[in-house]
Design a protein around this motif. Sequence first.
Motif, PDB file in Angstrom:
ATOM      1  N   VAL A  36       0.876  -1.170   0.000  1.00 35.77           N
ATOM      2  CA  VAL A  36       0.000   0.000   0.000  1.00 35.77           C
ATOM      3  C   VAL A  36       0.918   1.226   0.000  1.00 35.77           C
ATOM      4  N   ASP A  37       0.602   2.221  -0.777  1.00 30.94           N
ATOM      5  CA  ASP A  37       1.394   3.456  -0.772  1.00 30.94           C
ATOM      6  C   ASP A  37       1.194   4.171   0.571  1.00 30.94           C
ATOM      7  N   VAL A  38       2.248   4.222   1.381  1.00 31.31           N
ATOM      8  CA  VAL A  38       2.134   4.865   2.696  1.00 31.31           C
ATOM      9  C   VAL A  38       3.032   6.104   2.780  1.00 31.31           C
ATOM     10  N   SER A  39       3.316   6.708   1.622  1.00 26.94           N
ATOM     11  CA  SER A  39       4.240   7.848   1.641  1.00 26.94           C
ATOM     12  C   SER A  39       3.645   9.062   2.364  1.00 26.94           C
ATOM     13  N   VAL A  40       2.322   9.168   2.426  1.00 17.50           N
ATOM     14  CA  VAL A  40       1.687  10.232   3.213  1.00 17.50           C
ATOM     15  C   VAL A  40       0.873   9.570   4.323  1.00 17.50           C
ATOM     16  N   ARG A  41       1.138   9.982   5.590  1.00 18.12           N
ATOM     17  CA  ARG A  41       0.462   9.303   6.704  1.00 18.12           C
ATOM     18  C   ARG A  41      -0.218  10.309   7.626  1.00 18.12           C
ATOM     19  N   ARG A  42      -1.353   9.885   8.180  1.00 19.44           N
ATOM     20  CA  ARG A  42      -2.161  10.746   9.053  1.00 19.44           C
ATOM     21  C   ARG A  42      -2.367  10.066  10.393  1.00 19.44           C
ATOM     22  N   GLN A  43      -2.070  10.766  11.502  1.00 23.30           N
ATOM     23  CA  GLN A  43      -2.379  10.202  12.814  1.00 23.30           C
ATOM     24  C   GLN A  43      -3.250  11.131  13.656  1.00 23.30           C
ATOM     25  N   GLY A  44      -3.717  12.230  13.083  1.00 25.34           N
ATOM     26  CA  GLY A  44      -4.568  13.165  13.830  1.00 25.34           C
ATOM     27  C   GLY A  44      -5.952  12.583  14.069  1.00 25.34           C
ATOM     28  N   ARG A  45      -6.636  13.136  15.073  1.00 23.84           N
ATOM     29  CA  ARG A  45      -7.993  12.695  15.389  1.00 23.84           C
ATOM     30  C   ARG A  45      -8.859  13.911  15.666  1.00 23.84           C
ATOM     31  N   ILE A  88      -6.928  17.084  17.108  1.00 22.63           N
ATOM     32  CA  ILE A  88      -5.714  16.854  17.898  1.00 22.63           C
ATOM     33  C   ILE A  88      -4.689  16.182  16.989  1.00 22.63           C
ATOM     34  N   ALA A  89      -3.423  16.497  17.205  1.00 23.59           N
ATOM     35  CA  ALA A  89      -2.384  16.141  16.239  1.00 23.59           C
ATOM     36  C   ALA A  89      -2.029  14.655  16.262  1.00 23.59           C
ATOM     37  N   SER A  90      -2.286  14.004  17.369  1.00 22.79           N
ATOM     38  CA  SER A  90      -1.930  12.590  17.533  1.00 22.79           C
ATOM     39  C   SER A  90      -3.075  11.889  18.268  1.00 22.79           C
ATOM     40  N   PRO A  91      -3.083  10.555  18.260  1.00 22.71           N
ATOM     41  CA  PRO A  91      -4.207   9.853  18.895  1.00 22.71           C
ATOM     42  C   PRO A  91      -4.077   9.738  20.415  1.00 22.71           C
ATOM     43  N   PHE A  92      -3.337  10.658  21.021  1.00 19.67           N
ATOM     44  CA  PHE A  92      -3.162  10.609  22.480  1.00 19.67           C
ATOM     45  C   PHE A  92      -3.192  12.006  23.067  1.00 19.67           C
ATOM     46  N   LEU A  93      -3.370  12.069  24.401  1.00 20.09           N
ATOM     47  CA  LEU A  93      -3.295  13.327  25.133  1.00 20.09           C
ATOM     48  C   LEU A  93      -2.654  13.040  26.480  1.00 20.09           C
ATOM     49  N   ALA A 121       2.392  19.678  25.915  1.00 20.28           N
ATOM     50  CA  ALA A 121       1.193  19.247  25.183  1.00 20.28           C
ATOM     51  C   ALA A 121       0.857  20.255  24.083  1.00 20.28           C
ATOM     52  N   ALA A 122       0.939  21.541  24.441  1.00 25.73           N
ATOM     53  CA  ALA A 122       0.617  22.581  23.453  1.00 25.73           C
ATOM     54  C   ALA A 122       1.542  22.468  22.245  1.00 25.73           C
ATOM     55  N   SER A 123       2.837  22.252  22.490  1.00 26.13           N
ATOM     56  CA  SER A 123       3.758  22.204  21.344  1.00 26.13           C
ATOM     57  C   SER A 123       3.555  20.940  20.520  1.00 26.13           C
ATOM     58  N   ALA A 124       2.998  19.900  21.129  1.00 27.10           N
ATOM     59  CA  ALA A 124       2.721  18.674  20.368  1.00 27.10           C
ATOM     60  C   ALA A 124       1.323  18.694  19.742  1.00 27.10           C
ATOM     61  N   GLY A 125       0.542  19.726  20.047  1.00 28.81           N
ATOM     62  CA  GLY A 125      -0.798  19.828  19.463  1.00 28.81           C
ATOM     63  C   GLY A 125      -1.798  18.839  20.039  1.00 28.81           C
ATOM     64  N   VAL A 126      -1.610  18.474  21.316  1.00 28.27           N
ATOM     65  CA  VAL A 126      -2.555  17.549  21.962  1.00 28.27           C
ATOM     66  C   VAL A 126      -3.069  18.177  23.261  1.00 28.27           C
ATOM     67  N   PRO A 127      -4.257  17.762  23.739  1.00 29.65           N
ATOM     68  CA  PRO A 127      -4.801  18.332  24.976  1.00 29.65           C
ATOM     69  C   PRO A 127      -4.016  17.890  26.216  1.00 29.65           C
ATOM     70  N   PHE A 128      -4.225  18.646  27.280  1.00 30.27           N
ATOM     71  CA  PHE A 128      -3.597  18.366  28.563  1.00 30.27           C
ATOM     72  C   PHE A 128      -4.682  18.339  29.625  1.00 30.27           C
ATOM     73  N   VAL A 129      -4.734  17.262  30.408  1.00 29.54           N
ATOM     74  CA  VAL A 129      -5.715  17.192  31.493  1.00 29.54           C
ATOM     75  C   VAL A 129      -5.023  17.608  32.787  1.00 29.54           C
ATOM     76  N   LEU A 130      -5.474  18.716  33.344  1.00 33.90           N
ATOM     77  CA  LEU A 130      -4.866  19.221  34.574  1.00 33.90           C
ATOM     78  C   LEU A 130      -5.471  18.505  35.784  1.00 33.90           C
ATOM     79  N   THR A 131      -4.602  17.914  36.602  1.00 36.38           N
ATOM     80  CA  THR A 131      -5.060  17.236  37.807  1.00 36.38           C
ATOM     81  C   THR A 131      -5.686  18.227  38.779  1.00 36.38           C
TER      82      THR A 131
END
Length: 384
Positions: free
Chosen positions: A55-64, A71-76, A98-108
Amino acid sequence: DVQRAQSIEELRAMARKRVPNFCFEYVEGGAEEEISLRHNREVFTRIGFLPRTLVDVSVRRQGRRLFGQDIASPFLIGPTGFSGLLAREGDVAMASAAASAGVPFVLTNVSTTSLEEVVRRSGAQVWQQVYLYRDRAFVASVAQRAQAAGIGVLVLTTDSAVYGKREWDARNFSSPRRLDWRNKLDVLRHPRWLIDILYPHGFPRFANLGDLLPPDQTSVRGAAAAILGQSLSAALDWADVQWLRGIWPGKLVLKGVMQVEDAQRAVALGVDGIVLSNHGGRQLDGALSTMDVLPEVVAAVKGQLTVMLDGGFRRGADIVKAIALGADAVLLGRATTYGLAAGGQAGATRALEILRSEVDRVLALLACPDIDQLDASYLRRLQA
Ligand code: FMN
């Protein structure tokens, strides 16, 4: 130097050297026999990948998309208390990573920087966790402050009716608020930590607990069980969820759900999301891992609320397995906490970079260039 770390495990090794024993054990440990803690890692070895090919995987997406936000990745980053013991202003450092990675941050709820300041200084998409629940007035005040600060998601932790039996925590202190002599000596062997954390004001203080703790007890100095155990409410139940749903206009998430029936009850009450969790093996020892129950929960409630999970995620491959089984996103606990302890904001950022690039590589090697196309056909459960 955290930039040289190639894996979360290497960040963990760096963290172990950098912070005193009582801090490292606080991050590392589980409850009682640590059965759930170990199982949270083993469970991933019982799920194998079944890759496609050509499968051509030269372009890949992991955002959600989560609650209408990209969000930039499938995690926070999930909520972890006492971060101010691991790095100076640890909550701000984690949120900024988290901000620089483009993902949310849950504050305790047990942060050492106020939620208003974390929002203002990090620029992150902040979610607020509520942990302590001695009375509704306290939770209402946190919800009000969160709303005023522009926070859109409230996370109610539901797996902590009482504090888990974390025996190392009690062992490191000769009395609830005094380190034993071995740990005091060990602190002296970590002068960089001493200066970073304690200079010039001593132990940091909890910033979001309002009047839950008596004023002379708001210092993070002391065994976590002694500080938090006294404020947890064993009376928390579905009536409280219903009440919170009524006063909180934003997205409401329950963290600590494991049973299908509870997930369905959350749907019925208008809850927006759940985090399957055994609290990183720190509460009920022997609890199943979230990966054991994810498929049945997804089958029952997928599409009716957002299904997230946490527990033991240390590799991009682990995260991909959860997404393939139908999870919307994964919360990171120790993975980013090790990074923070290893090197402050740079260490937490490094942890997120490692996981992002691992997810990307796994997608390529699975021949699945778009994360939204992942499903259980890429996996096979192995016999125990
Ligand atoms: N969960 C909460 O809901 N509130 C907390 O304040 C909180 N503090 C934590 C502190 C530490 C050091 C750790 C390791 C976990 C904490 N948790 C807390 C649980 C995490 O949010 C998460 O459920 C768990 O760490 C996931 O497992 P993992 O560490 O294996 O990724």
